[in-house]
Design an enzyme around this catalytic site. Structure first.
Site, short mmCIF file in Angstrom:
data_model
loop_
_atom_site.label_atom_id
_atom_site.label_comp_id
_atom_site.label_asym_id
_atom_site.label_seq_id
_atom_site.Cartn_x
_atom_site.Cartn_y
_atom_site.Cartn_z
N HIS A 36 -2.55 0.22 -1.19
CA HIS A 36 -2.97 -0.01 0.19
C HIS A 36 -1.73 -0.10 1.07
CE1 HIS A 36 -1.68 -4.06 -0.69
NE2 HIS A 36 -2.55 -4.15 -1.68
N HIS A 39 1.43 -1.90 -0.23
CA HIS A 39 2.26 -1.09 -1.13
C HIS A 39 3.02 -0.01 -0.36
CE1 HIS A 39 -1.24 -2.21 -3.88
NE2 HIS A 39 -0.22 -2.75 -4.52
N GLY A 149 6.73 -7.51 -2.58
CA GLY A 149 6.09 -8.01 -1.36
C GLY A 149 6.13 -9.53 -1.29
N VAL A 178 1.68 -7.50 4.64
CA VAL A 178 0.87 -6.64 5.50
C VAL A 178 -0.56 -7.19 5.48
CG1 VAL A 178 0.02 -4.30 5.92
CG2 VAL A 178 2.34 -4.65 5.03
P1 AMP Z 1 0.33 -5.30 -7.02
O1 AMP Z 1 -0.08 -3.87 -7.14
O2 AMP Z 1 -0.71 -6.18 -6.47
O3 AMP Z 1 0.97 -5.81 -8.30
O4 AMP Z 1 1.49 -5.32 -5.94
C1 AMP Z 1 2.63 -4.51 -6.06
C2 AMP Z 1 3.66 -4.96 -5.05
O5 AMP Z 1 3.12 -4.82 -3.73
C3 AMP Z 1 4.06 -6.43 -5.20
O6 AMP Z 1 5.44 -6.57 -5.00
C4 AMP Z 1 3.26 -7.10 -4.13
O7 AMP Z 1 3.84 -8.29 -3.66
C5 AMP Z 1 3.26 -6.04 -3.04
N1 AMP Z 1 2.14 -6.27 -2.14
C6 AMP Z 1 0.83 -6.41 -2.47
N2 AMP Z 1 0.08 -6.68 -1.38
C7 AMP Z 1 0.94 -6.72 -0.33
C8 AMP Z 1 0.79 -6.98 1.06
N3 AMP Z 1 -0.39 -7.24 1.62
N4 AMP Z 1 1.90 -6.94 1.84
C9 AMP Z 1 3.11 -6.69 1.29
N5 AMP Z 1 3.32 -6.45 -0.01
C10 AMP Z 1 2.26 -6.46 -0.82
#
Ligand code: AMP
Length: 282
Positions: A36, A39, A149, A178
């Site tokens: 999303h 990412h 993130g 985000v």
């Molecule tokens: P995930 O796929 O949930 O493991 O997230 C992958 C990376 O994207 C991690 O470093 C998360 O912290 C980052 N991330 C997920 N959601 C958000 C968001 N809403 N804003 C910023 N970074 C994000």
């Protein structure tokens, strides 16, 4: 630009060696897919900063507890791939679980103390799984910069600690959260929410916004702030607090009176979906 898919760690590492030999820098964006805007913001930043952008897409079984949502975690490789194309990533690394954890796999990275609290307390073993997979991704892709993130605040702190403690020569960049229009932090898990739950999910960011307002108007007593935050959640019929804490950003220990850089972190259940969010007070 053509995005190349790698399924094998060994062939990706070979490619990374070749790329580095040509003097190019590597940016790594580790994800679990179902991408999303959150990412995307990391990928865009990596694209700006580095020559070769690697996005890993791997739903890491080691970071899920036995009763957690590993099986039903949303997956859509086609959509993820086209988003990586759109953002001009160079490489998508999408290994199978057996590639990362082959038979006889027994080595794990354990970051102590700072993983005993917040999400670590609610999800035993979670950060052991996270630290292990991220250490492996660092070894496979040898990034100059890796992007995380702020949404997963404790994760970013744990990864920074691991990289420093284990002398890993990678820079960790942490990008802002985000959010959806109503304030809900974007998350792959938001698709679990039905309409009513989606409405009530706003309460977690609302409670953090209220905390910031209280802080800005001079309140420094953590207990008082947390009590008011909890009331915002308690008003929602489908929501239940997992934790709400005001902690030091370095050691994640509870703070009674806010002075320096401070993290307010919250996790709530909305129905069967666990949501996390946080803000930093300076
Ligand atoms: P995930 O796929 O949930 O493991 O997230 C992958 C990376 O994207 C991690 O470093 C998360 O912290 C980052 N991330 C997920 N959601 C958000 C968001 N809403 N804003 C910023 N970074 C994000």
């Amino acid at each position: 630009m053509v995005v190349k898919i790698y399924r094998s760690a060994r062939s990706l590492t070979k490619k990374v060696f070749e790329t580095k030999k040509r003097g190019k820098t590597i940016g790594l964006v580790p994800t679990m897919g179902f991408l999303h805007e959150g990412h995307m913001s990391l990928i865009r930043r990596a694209r700006k900063d580095t020559d070769c952008v690697i996005v890993s897409i791997f739903v890491n079984p080691a970071q899920f507890g036995p009763k957690e949502d590993f099986k039903k975690y949303p997956r859509d490789f086609k959509m993820d791939f086209s988003l990586c194309e759109k953002e001009n990533a160079d490489i998508v690394f999408a290994p199978k679980a057996e590639e990362i954890y082959p038979e006889n796999y027994v080595t794990y990275v354990n970051v102590e103390k700072i993983t005993d609290t917040l999400c670590g307390a609610s999800r035993p073993g979670h950060f052991r799984g996270v630290a292990t997979v991220v250490a492996k991704l660092f070894n496979i892709t040898m990034p100059d910069i890796a992007y995380f993130g702020q949404k997963d605040a404790q994760q970013a702190i744990v990864i920074k600690r691991m990289a420093e403690d284990l002398n890993m020569s990678v820079r960790i960049k942490v990008m802002p959260i985000v959010r959806e229009k109503d304030g809900l932090a974007m998350s792959s898990r938001n698709v679990y929410l039905n309409l009513k739950e989606r409405m009530q999910a706003q309460s977690i960011s609302k409670s953090l916004k209220l905390a910031k307002e209280l802080f800005d108007s001079g309140e420094r007593n953590s207990g008082k702030i947390i009590n008011k935050m909890k009331k915002v959640i308690d008003k929602q019929s489908e929501a239940k607090i997992d934790y709400m804490k005001i902690v030091d950003t370095k050691n994640l220990k509870d703070i009674q009176k806010i002075s320096g850089k401070t993290l307010i972190a919250a996790a709530i259940w909305v129905g069967k979906t666990r949501l996390i969010d946080n803000i930093i007070l300076n």
